[in-house]
Scaffold this motif. Structure first.
Motif, PDB file in Angstrom:
ATOM      1  N   LEU A   1      11.892 184.279  47.160  1.00 32.51           N
ATOM      2  CA  LEU A   1      11.560 184.461  48.570  1.00 32.51           C
ATOM      3  C   LEU A   1      12.229 183.376  49.416  1.00 32.51           C
ATOM      4  CD1 LEU A   1       9.910 185.802  50.849  1.00 32.51           C
ATOM      5  CD2 LEU A   1       8.022 184.284  50.222  1.00 32.51           C
ATOM      6  N   PHE A   2      12.156 182.119  48.979  1.00 31.18           N
ATOM      7  CA  PHE A   2      12.776 181.035  49.729  1.00 31.18           C
ATOM      8  C   PHE A   2      14.298 181.156  49.746  1.00 31.18           C
ATOM      9  CE2 PHE A   2       8.754 178.947  50.112  1.00 31.18           C
ATOM     10  CZ  PHE A   2       8.905 178.159  51.236  1.00 31.18           C
ATOM     11  N   SER A   3      14.902 181.700  48.686  1.00 34.99           N
ATOM     12  CA  SER A   3      16.356 181.895  48.716  1.00 34.99           C
ATOM     13  C   SER A   3      16.731 182.935  49.769  1.00 34.99           C
ATOM     14  CB  SER A   3      16.898 182.283  47.338  1.00 34.99           C
ATOM     15  OG  SER A   3      16.522 183.589  46.991  1.00 34.99           O
ATOM     16  N   TYR A   4      15.910 183.979  49.920  1.00 37.21           N
ATOM     17  CA  TYR A   4      16.153 184.967  50.975  1.00 37.21           C
ATOM     18  C   TYR A   4      15.946 184.344  52.354  1.00 37.21           C
ATOM     19  CZ  TYR A   4      16.145 188.670  47.425  1.00 37.21           C
ATOM     20  OH  TYR A   4      16.429 189.471  46.353  1.00 37.21           O
ATOM     21  N   MET A   5      14.916 183.494  52.474  1.00 33.73           N
ATOM     22  CA  MET A   5      14.668 182.841  53.763  1.00 33.73           C
ATOM     23  C   MET A   5      15.813 181.888  54.124  1.00 33.73           C
ATOM     24  SD  MET A   5      10.544 182.271  53.899  1.00 33.73           S
ATOM     25  CE  MET A   5      10.462 181.288  52.436  1.00 33.73           C
ATOM     26  N   GLN A   6      16.420 181.261  53.113  1.00 30.93           N
ATOM     27  CA  GLN A   6      17.581 180.408  53.374  1.00 30.93           C
ATOM     28  C   GLN A   6      18.740 181.244  53.911  1.00 30.93           C
ATOM     29  OE1 GLN A   6      18.031 178.514  49.543  1.00 30.93           O
ATOM     30  NE2 GLN A   6      17.012 176.646  50.236  1.00 30.93           N
ATOM     31  N   LEU A   7      18.935 182.446  53.355  1.00 29.74           N
ATOM     32  CA  LEU A   7      19.998 183.329  53.839  1.00 29.74           C
ATOM     33  C   LEU A   7      19.755 183.711  55.297  1.00 29.74           C
ATOM     34  CD1 LEU A   7      20.422 185.621  50.723  1.00 29.74           C
ATOM     35  CD2 LEU A   7      22.056 183.942  51.567  1.00 29.74           C
ATOM     36  N   PHE A   8      18.486 183.908  55.674  1.00 27.96           N
ATOM     37  CA  PHE A   8      18.136 184.238  57.054  1.00 27.96           C
ATOM     38  C   PHE A   8      18.036 182.997  57.945  1.00 27.96           C
ATOM     39  CE2 PHE A   8      16.119 188.391  55.624  1.00 27.96           C
ATOM     40  CZ  PHE A   8      17.013 189.180  56.310  1.00 27.96           C
ATOM     41  N   GLN A   9      18.154 181.811  57.330  1.00 31.09           N
ATOM     42  CA  GLN A   9      18.069 180.535  58.035  1.00 31.09           C
ATOM     43  C   GLN A   9      16.732 180.377  58.780  1.00 31.09           C
ATOM     44  OE1 GLN A   9      21.623 180.301  60.444  1.00 31.09           O
ATOM     45  NE2 GLN A   9      22.964 180.297  58.657  1.00 31.09           N
ATOM     46  N   VAL A  10      15.642 180.703  58.093  1.00 33.62           N
ATOM     47  CA  VAL A  10      14.313 180.602  58.701  1.00 33.62           C
ATOM     48  C   VAL A  10      13.368 179.707  57.902  1.00 33.62           C
ATOM     49  CG1 VAL A  10      14.447 182.838  59.885  1.00 33.62           C
ATOM     50  CG2 VAL A  10      13.509 182.716  57.559  1.00 33.62           C
ATOM     51  N   THR A  11      13.888 178.913  56.973  1.00 31.43           N
ATOM     52  CA  THR A  11      13.004 178.078  56.153  1.00 31.43           C
ATOM     53  C   THR A  11      12.230 177.062  56.984  1.00 31.43           C
ATOM     54  OG1 THR A  11      14.866 176.640  55.628  1.00 31.43           O
ATOM     55  CG2 THR A  11      14.296 178.325  53.999  1.00 31.43           C
ATOM     56  N   ASP A  12      12.741 176.699  58.154  1.00 33.91           N
ATOM     57  CA  ASP A  12      12.025 175.757  59.011  1.00 33.91           C
ATOM     58  C   ASP A  12      10.820 176.401  59.692  1.00 33.91           C
ATOM     59  OD1 ASP A  12      13.805 177.363  60.511  1.00 33.91           O
ATOM     60  OD2 ASP A  12      13.825 175.908  62.152  1.00 33.91           O
ATOM     61  N   ARG A  13      10.670 177.703  59.552  1.00 33.08           N
ATOM     62  CA  ARG A  13       9.553 178.416  60.182  1.00 33.08           C
ATOM     63  C   ARG A  13       8.499 178.863  59.185  1.00 33.08           C
ATOM     64  NH1 ARG A  13      12.920 182.383  64.197  1.00 33.08           N
ATOM     65  NH2 ARG A  13      14.095 180.734  65.217  1.00 33.08           N
ATOM     66  N   VAL A  14       8.649 178.460  57.920  1.00 34.05           N
ATOM     67  CA  VAL A  14       7.758 178.928  56.861  1.00 34.05           C
ATOM     68  C   VAL A  14       7.139 177.725  56.156  1.00 34.05           C
ATOM     69  CG1 VAL A  14       7.647 180.215  54.689  1.00 34.05           C
ATOM     70  CG2 VAL A  14       9.159 180.987  56.517  1.00 34.05           C
ATOM     71  N   VAL A  15       5.853 177.858  55.822  1.00 37.14           N
ATOM     72  CA  VAL A  15       5.136 176.816  55.097  1.00 37.14           C
ATOM     73  C   VAL A  15       4.598 177.413  53.806  1.00 37.14           C
ATOM     74  CG1 VAL A  15       3.148 175.262  55.167  1.00 37.14           C
ATOM     75  CG2 VAL A  15       4.468 175.678  57.239  1.00 37.14           C
ATOM     76  N   PHE A  16       4.818 176.736  52.706  1.00 37.01           N
ATOM     77  CA  PHE A  16       4.287 177.134  51.406  1.00 37.01           C
ATOM     78  C   PHE A  16       2.949 176.423  51.262  1.00 37.01           C
ATOM     79  CE2 PHE A  16       4.932 176.600  46.550  1.00 37.01           C
ATOM     80  CZ  PHE A  16       4.209 177.727  46.287  1.00 37.01           C
ATOM     81  N   ASP A  17       1.838 177.160  51.430  1.00 40.16           N
ATOM     82  CA  ASP A  17       0.500 176.570  51.491  1.00 40.16           C
ATOM     83  C   ASP A  17      -0.324 177.061  50.311  1.00 40.16           C
ATOM     84  OD1 ASP A  17      -2.036 175.684  52.097  1.00 40.16           O
ATOM     85  OD2 ASP A  17      -2.072 176.509  54.126  1.00 40.16           O
ATOM     86  N   LEU A  18      -0.548 176.187  49.345  1.00 42.05           N
ATOM     87  CA  LEU A  18      -1.310 176.562  48.154  1.00 42.05           C
ATOM     88  C   LEU A  18      -2.813 176.683  48.423  1.00 42.05           C
ATOM     89  CD1 LEU A  18       0.543 174.365  45.521  1.00 42.05           C
ATOM     90  CD2 LEU A  18       0.625 176.847  45.753  1.00 42.05           C
ATOM     91  N   SER A  19      -3.281 176.265  49.593  1.00 42.44           N
ATOM     92  CA  SER A  19      -4.709 176.356  49.895  1.00 42.44           C
ATOM     93  C   SER A  19      -5.088 177.700  50.514  1.00 42.44           C
ATOM     94  CB  SER A  19      -5.115 175.227  50.845  1.00 42.44           C
ATOM     95  OG  SER A  19      -4.548 175.423  52.125  1.00 42.44           O
ATOM     96  N   LEU A  20      -4.120 178.530  50.870  1.00 42.42           N
ATOM     97  CA  LEU A  20      -4.405 179.829  51.478  1.00 42.42           C
ATOM     98  C   LEU A  20      -5.002 180.761  50.421  1.00 42.42           C
ATOM     99  CD1 LEU A  20      -4.041 181.443  54.127  1.00 42.42           C
ATOM    100  CD2 LEU A  20      -1.825 182.155  53.277  1.00 42.42           C
ATOM    101  N   ALA A  21      -6.092 181.418  50.759  1.00 38.79           N
ATOM    102  CA  ALA A  21      -6.746 182.359  49.838  1.00 38.79           C
ATOM    103  C   ALA A  21      -7.109 183.622  50.607  1.00 38.79           C
ATOM    104  CB  ALA A  21      -7.994 181.745  49.235  1.00 38.79           C
TER     105      ALA A  21
ATOM    106  N   VAL B   1      23.748 189.778  58.475  1.00 36.99           N
ATOM    107  CA  VAL B   1      22.731 189.939  59.510  1.00 36.99           C
ATOM    108  C   VAL B   1      22.455 188.609  60.198  1.00 36.99           C
ATOM    109  CG1 VAL B   1      20.255 190.373  59.845  1.00 36.99           C
ATOM    110  CG2 VAL B   1      21.641 191.986  58.542  1.00 36.99           C
ATOM    111  N   THR B   2      22.314 187.547  59.409  1.00 34.00           N
ATOM    112  CA  THR B   2      22.061 186.216  59.977  1.00 34.00           C
ATOM    113  C   THR B   2      23.211 185.775  60.869  1.00 34.00           C
ATOM    114  OG1 THR B   2      20.728 185.625  58.058  1.00 34.00           O
ATOM    115  CG2 THR B   2      21.539 183.814  59.405  1.00 34.00           C
ATOM    116  N   GLU B   3      24.430 186.015  60.435  1.00 30.04           N
ATOM    117  CA  GLU B   3      25.605 185.646  61.238  1.00 30.04           C
ATOM    118  C   GLU B   3      25.620 186.413  62.563  1.00 30.04           C
ATOM    119  OE1 GLU B   3      30.470 185.743  60.807  1.00 30.04           O
ATOM    120  OE2 GLU B   3      29.238 185.734  58.989  1.00 30.04           O
ATOM    121  N   LEU B   4      25.293 187.694  62.519  1.00 36.57           N
ATOM    122  CA  LEU B   4      25.257 188.494  63.744  1.00 36.57           C
ATOM    123  C   LEU B   4      24.126 188.041  64.664  1.00 36.57           C
ATOM    124  CD1 LEU B   4      26.018 191.995  62.186  1.00 36.57           C
ATOM    125  CD2 LEU B   4      27.527 190.644  63.647  1.00 36.57           C
ATOM    126  N   TRP B   5      22.950 187.766  64.101  1.00 36.15           N
ATOM    127  CA  TRP B   5      21.828 187.278  64.916  1.00 36.15           C
ATOM    128  C   TRP B   5      22.203 185.970  65.598  1.00 36.15           C
ATOM    129  CZ3 TRP B   5      17.567 188.203  60.738  1.00 36.15           C
ATOM    130  CH2 TRP B   5      17.068 189.505  60.860  1.00 36.15           C
TER     131      TRP B   5
END
Length: 182
Positions: A29-49, A160-164
């Motif tokens: 998932l994070f590799s796809y987010m890197q392709l979209f250049q959105v990793t700065d907008r995502v938090v990996f939160d292990l406390s979410l249930a 897609v990321t390049e076009l965006w």
């Protein structure tokens, strides 16, 4: 991505096939987010249930933030601003066993779902529209990026990321057997 990699190296975590599979999915998932250049907008939160009795994999929550609302106390002299959470507007996850609970044969059906707080989103959109003089328009797609081949996902995501980034409105067409989104 770093946290997922560290957890995969943990001796106790590495003994669980289910944990390793989940962490591998997070890395994908994070590799796809890197392709979209959105990793700065995502938090990996292990406390979410959420729905522990039927979710079988990754769960997620979408939270809207409003930038520049209040100064950060420690950096107030530098003029830094923080994002203030407007709140959760969507949540969901993977639930491969849920459909099987209602199937007489108990089959596992791969499923991913999301619940959207549409009223909350509309009220936020209305507030933004009132604050600006811009007209709200329906979807304006200038380019559709699609491929008839299954193995070109990463190339499509890069394009897609390049076009965006160039300010072009793009709709992504994934393989017909997966899904399509605009």
């Amino acid at each position: 991505m770093d946290l997922a990699e560290r957890l995969l190296l943990d001796p106790r975590m590495s003994q669980s096939k289910q944990a390793c599979a989940g962490l591998s999915d997070i890395k994908l998932l994070f590799s796809y987010m890197q392709l979209f250049q959105v990793t700065d907008r995502v938090v990996f939160d292990l406390s979410l249930a959420r729905g522990l009795d039927y979710y079988t994999g990754v769960i997620y929550e979408a939270v809207l933030t409003q930038a520049g609302v209040a100064p950060v106390s420690s950096d107030a002299q530098n003029g830094a601003e923080e994002s203030v959470s407007v709140g959760s507007v969507a949540g969901g996850g993977r639930y491969d066993g849920l459909v099987g609970m209602f199937d007489p044969k108990g089959r596992k059906v791969p499923c991913v779902g999301v619940s959207i707080g549409i009223e909350r989103i509309f009220s936020i959109m209305e507030q933004k529209a009132e604050a600006s003089a811009e007209k709200v328009r329906t979807t304006e797609v200038q380019v559709l990026v699609a491929s008839a081949q299954k193995n070109l996902l990463e190339e499509r995501l890069r394009l897609v990321t390049e076009l965006w980034n160039a300010g072009i409105k793009v709709c992504v067409g994934f393989s017909v057997d997966i899904y399509q989104t605009c």
